[in-house]
Design a protein around this motif. Structure first.
Motif, PDB file in Angstrom:
ATOM      1  N   ASP A  68      -6.412  -4.890  -3.796  1.00 43.75           N
ATOM      2  CA  ASP A  68      -5.454  -4.034  -3.096  1.00 43.75           C
ATOM      3  C   ASP A  68      -5.908  -2.603  -3.372  1.00 43.75           C
ATOM      4  O   ASP A  68      -5.647  -2.047  -4.439  1.00 43.75           O
ATOM      5  CB  ASP A  68      -4.041  -4.276  -3.616  1.00 43.75           C
ATOM      6  CG  ASP A  68      -2.987  -3.455  -2.880  1.00 43.75           C
ATOM      7  OD1 ASP A  68      -3.337  -2.400  -2.325  1.00 43.75           O
ATOM      8  OD2 ASP A  68      -1.814  -3.865  -2.878  1.00 43.75           O
ATOM      9  N   GLU A  69      -6.628  -2.017  -2.434  1.00 40.46           N
ATOM     10  CA  GLU A  69      -7.294  -0.741  -2.694  1.00 40.46           C
ATOM     11  C   GLU A  69      -6.326   0.416  -2.872  1.00 40.46           C
ATOM     12  O   GLU A  69      -6.615   1.382  -3.575  1.00 40.46           O
ATOM     13  CB  GLU A  69      -8.291  -0.435  -1.568  1.00 40.46           C
ATOM     14  CG  GLU A  69      -9.349  -1.513  -1.349  1.00 40.46           C
ATOM     15  CD  GLU A  69     -10.276  -1.718  -2.527  1.00 40.46           C
ATOM     16  OE1 GLU A  69     -10.159  -1.008  -3.538  1.00 40.46           O
ATOM     17  OE2 GLU A  69     -11.133  -2.620  -2.442  1.00 40.46           O
ATOM     18  N   ASP A  70      -5.156   0.320  -2.259  1.00 42.99           N
ATOM     19  CA  ASP A  70      -4.144   1.351  -2.462  1.00 42.99           C
ATOM     20  C   ASP A  70      -3.662   1.346  -3.908  1.00 42.99           C
ATOM     21  O   ASP A  70      -3.559   2.394  -4.556  1.00 42.99           O
ATOM     22  CB  ASP A  70      -2.975   1.144  -1.503  1.00 42.99           C
ATOM     23  CG  ASP A  70      -1.869   2.170  -1.689  1.00 42.99           C
ATOM     24  OD1 ASP A  70      -2.097   3.355  -1.358  1.00 42.99           O
ATOM     25  OD2 ASP A  70      -0.791   1.808  -2.194  1.00 42.99           O
ATOM     26  N   VAL A  71      -3.379   0.159  -4.420  1.00 42.46           N
ATOM     27  CA  VAL A  71      -2.961   0.018  -5.823  1.00 42.46           C
ATOM     28  C   VAL A  71      -4.075   0.492  -6.762  1.00 42.46           C
ATOM     29  O   VAL A  71      -3.820   1.187  -7.755  1.00 42.46           O
ATOM     30  CB  VAL A  71      -2.582  -1.441  -6.125  1.00 42.46           C
ATOM     31  CG1 VAL A  71      -2.415  -1.664  -7.631  1.00 42.46           C
ATOM     32  CG2 VAL A  71      -1.296  -1.806  -5.410  1.00 42.46           C
ATOM     33  N   ALA A  72      -5.317   0.126  -6.442  1.00 38.57           N
ATOM     34  CA  ALA A  72      -6.451   0.546  -7.262  1.00 38.57           C
ATOM     35  C   ALA A  72      -6.570   2.062  -7.286  1.00 38.57           C
ATOM     36  O   ALA A  72      -6.796   2.674  -8.337  1.00 38.57           O
ATOM     37  CB  ALA A  72      -7.741  -0.078  -6.743  1.00 38.57           C
ATOM     38  N   GLY A  73      -6.436   2.686  -6.111  1.00 46.28           N
ATOM     39  CA  GLY A  73      -6.504   4.142  -6.041  1.00 46.28           C
ATOM     40  C   GLY A  73      -5.388   4.807  -6.832  1.00 46.28           C
ATOM     41  O   GLY A  73      -5.611   5.807  -7.527  1.00 46.28           O
ATOM     42  N   GLN A  74      -4.196   4.261  -6.734  1.00 47.42           N
ATOM     43  CA  GLN A  74      -3.078   4.817  -7.488  1.00 47.42           C
ATOM     44  C   GLN A  74      -3.335   4.736  -8.992  1.00 47.42           C
ATOM     45  O   GLN A  74      -2.981   5.662  -9.743  1.00 47.42           O
ATOM     46  CB  GLN A  74      -1.786   4.083  -7.140  1.00 47.42           C
ATOM     47  CG  GLN A  74      -1.270   4.363  -5.743  1.00 47.42           C
ATOM     48  CD  GLN A  74       0.085   3.727  -5.502  1.00 47.42           C
ATOM     49  OE1 GLN A  74       1.020   3.924  -6.271  1.00 47.42           O
ATOM     50  NE2 GLN A  74       0.189   2.948  -4.434  1.00 47.42           N
ATOM     51  N   ALA A  75      -3.958   3.636  -9.431  1.00 39.46           N
ATOM     52  CA  ALA A  75      -4.272   3.490 -10.854  1.00 39.46           C
ATOM     53  C   ALA A  75      -5.251   4.570 -11.305  1.00 39.46           C
ATOM     54  O   ALA A  75      -5.123   5.133 -12.401  1.00 39.46           O
ATOM     55  CB  ALA A  75      -4.848   2.107 -11.124  1.00 39.46           C
ATOM     56  N   VAL A  76      -6.239   4.874 -10.452  1.00 40.95           N
ATOM     57  CA  VAL A  76      -7.188   5.939 -10.782  1.00 40.95           C
ATOM     58  C   VAL A  76      -6.489   7.287 -10.858  1.00 40.95           C
ATOM     59  O   VAL A  76      -6.706   8.076 -11.788  1.00 40.95           O
ATOM     60  CB  VAL A  76      -8.333   5.982  -9.742  1.00 40.95           C
ATOM     61  CG1 VAL A  76      -9.210   7.210  -9.955  1.00 40.95           C
ATOM     62  CG2 VAL A  76      -9.182   4.725  -9.844  1.00 40.95           C
ATOM     63  N   GLY A  77      -5.635   7.577  -9.873  1.00 35.00           N
ATOM     64  CA  GLY A  77      -4.904   8.844  -9.890  1.00 35.00           C
ATOM     65  C   GLY A  77      -4.056   9.010 -11.140  1.00 35.00           C
ATOM     66  O   GLY A  77      -4.007  10.091 -11.738  1.00 35.00           O
ATOM     67  N   SER A  78      -3.393   7.935 -11.553  1.00 34.71           N
ATOM     68  CA  SER A  78      -2.575   7.986 -12.768  1.00 34.71           C
ATOM     69  C   SER A  78      -3.431   8.226 -14.002  1.00 34.71           C
ATOM     70  O   SER A  78      -3.047   8.982 -14.901  1.00 34.71           O
ATOM     71  CB  SER A  78      -1.803   6.667 -12.925  1.00 34.71           C
ATOM     72  OG  SER A  78      -0.894   6.479 -11.867  1.00 34.71           O
ATOM     73  N   ARG A  79      -4.595   7.611 -14.033  1.00 36.24           N
ATOM     74  CA  ARG A  79      -5.481   7.775 -15.195  1.00 36.24           C
ATOM     75  C   ARG A  79      -6.024   9.207 -15.251  1.00 36.24           C
ATOM     76  O   ARG A  79      -6.149   9.787 -16.331  1.00 36.24           O
ATOM     77  CB  ARG A  79      -6.625   6.766 -15.111  1.00 36.24           C
ATOM     78  CG  ARG A  79      -7.539   6.802 -16.323  1.00 36.24           C
ATOM     79  CD  ARG A  79      -8.220   5.483 -16.521  1.00 36.24           C
ATOM     80  NE  ARG A  79      -9.135   5.509 -17.649  1.00 36.24           N
ATOM     81  CZ  ARG A  79      -9.646   4.434 -18.232  1.00 36.24           C
ATOM     82  NH1 ARG A  79      -9.304   3.239 -17.796  1.00 36.24           N
ATOM     83  NH2 ARG A  79     -10.487   4.542 -19.243  1.00 36.24           N
TER      84      ARG A  79
END
Length: 327
Positions: free
Chosen positions: A150-161
């Motif tokens: 789920d690339e949206d979820v993956a991107g959000q995880a990167v932004g949070s990190r």
């Protein structure tokens, strides 16, 4: 937390599917048998795998490695083909239909172009699974399964990190405009780290990729993070950082041997791995199970193979798998 739970569920499903593959290979009546522990014997099915691979992108080596491993184990005749141009990829799918393959595994990076012909395959009675790209669209075009992230979820995880790592300003580099998975990644980063700017480059011209990133870093010294969406782009960004005299940190999606080494040295902060080997392996395996045993792995739901972080805390173990092209 959401992505961690999804990854755990995904790996559980992968484990179940792998076990089913072994069980079916050993005992399914009328299907393939694997009584000696080697390649399966029995009816040989032809499965077409059709992707949007661009030549030179090492990511696809892992997809093919996983698919070929499954094909060898299951006595499958794997026909791999690719074209980065959506219309030509759609033609490859139509060619597979015309040649009456037994199953099709296809990426849906440009679903509007490739999805309808994948749907035509289903109408022709050919099992179809989607993988790698098309998380939001695979059901629309009647694919039976999806293996990927789920690339949206993956991107959000990167932004949070990034936010937790000091914030600042990020530039997210997209190497193919309009590619749904890549666009979703950067959109996700921007959701959790709003001070993110999109930068488009063309991965078919790597010197231009590096010079474009150099120019951006020189133009805007406030950039503290460069997020790339593929291992070759990450390496170009590293060269651009040095050329621009920038202190920006680099994070990337996907992994190869060189990126693994850069993570070990600390030159790249982390990678978000969608585990492409698993995608290729399970795409072929799920089709074989459907053909030989009537299985519908996942119950019509997607099997998430990522996101999974690779950083200095786990790179020592993972690097050995990256070196042999399975991670």
């Amino acid at each position: 937390m959401r992505s961690t739970h999804k990854l755990g569920r995904a790996l559980a499903v992968v484990g179940i599917a792998a076990a089913l593959a072994i069980t079916t290979a050993c005992s399914s009546k009328g299907g393939a048998r694997n009584e000696g522990g080697g390649a399966a014997t029995g009816e040989r099915f032809t499965i077409a795998m059709i992707t949007h691979e661009k030549l030179g992108d090492t990511f696809w080596d892992k997809i093919r490695s996983g698919a070929e491993a499954a094909a060898k184990q299951l006595n499958v005749d794997l026909k791999y083909s690719s074209d980065p141009e959506a219309g030509k990829q759609a033609t490859l799918v139509q060619n597979a239909i015309d040649s009456k393959v037994n199953g099709i595994a296809v990426t849906l990076a440009k679903p509007d172009a490739v999805g309808p012909v994948a749907q035509a395959a289903r109408k022709a009675g050919i099992p179809v699974v989607a993988f790698n790209s098309g998380y939001q669209d695979w059901q629309k075009y009647d694919a039976q399964m999806y293996f990927g992230s789920d690339e949206d979820v993956a991107g959000q995880a990167v932004g949070s990190r990034i936010a937790s790592g000091g914030g600042g300003k990020a530039v997210c580099v997209i190497q193919e405009q309009g590619h749904v998975a890549l666009e979703a990644r950067c959109a996700g980063v921007k959701k959790t780290f709003p001070n993110t700017e999109i930068l488009y480059v063309d991965s078919e011209n790597m010197p231009a990729v590096q010079s474009t990133i150099v120019a951006k870093l020189q133009q805007d010294p406030s950039i503290t993070w460069v997020v790339t969406l593929g291992a070759p782009i990450a390496l170009a960004a590293q060269g651009a950082k040095q050329g621009a005299g920038s202190s920006a940190k680099i994070a990337t999606f996907d992994l190869n041997t060189d990126v693994a080494k850069q993570i070990e040295s600390g030159a790249i902060e982390f990678s978000v791995d969608q585990q492409p080997y698993v995608q290729g392996y399970m795409a072929v395996t799920s089709l074989w199970l459907n053909l030989t045993n009537g299985n519908d792995i996942g119950g019509g739901r997607s099997v998430l193979t990522g996101p999974s972080y690779v950083d200095k805390t786990n790179i020592t173990k993972i690097a050995q798998y990256a070196a042999r092209n399975t991670r």
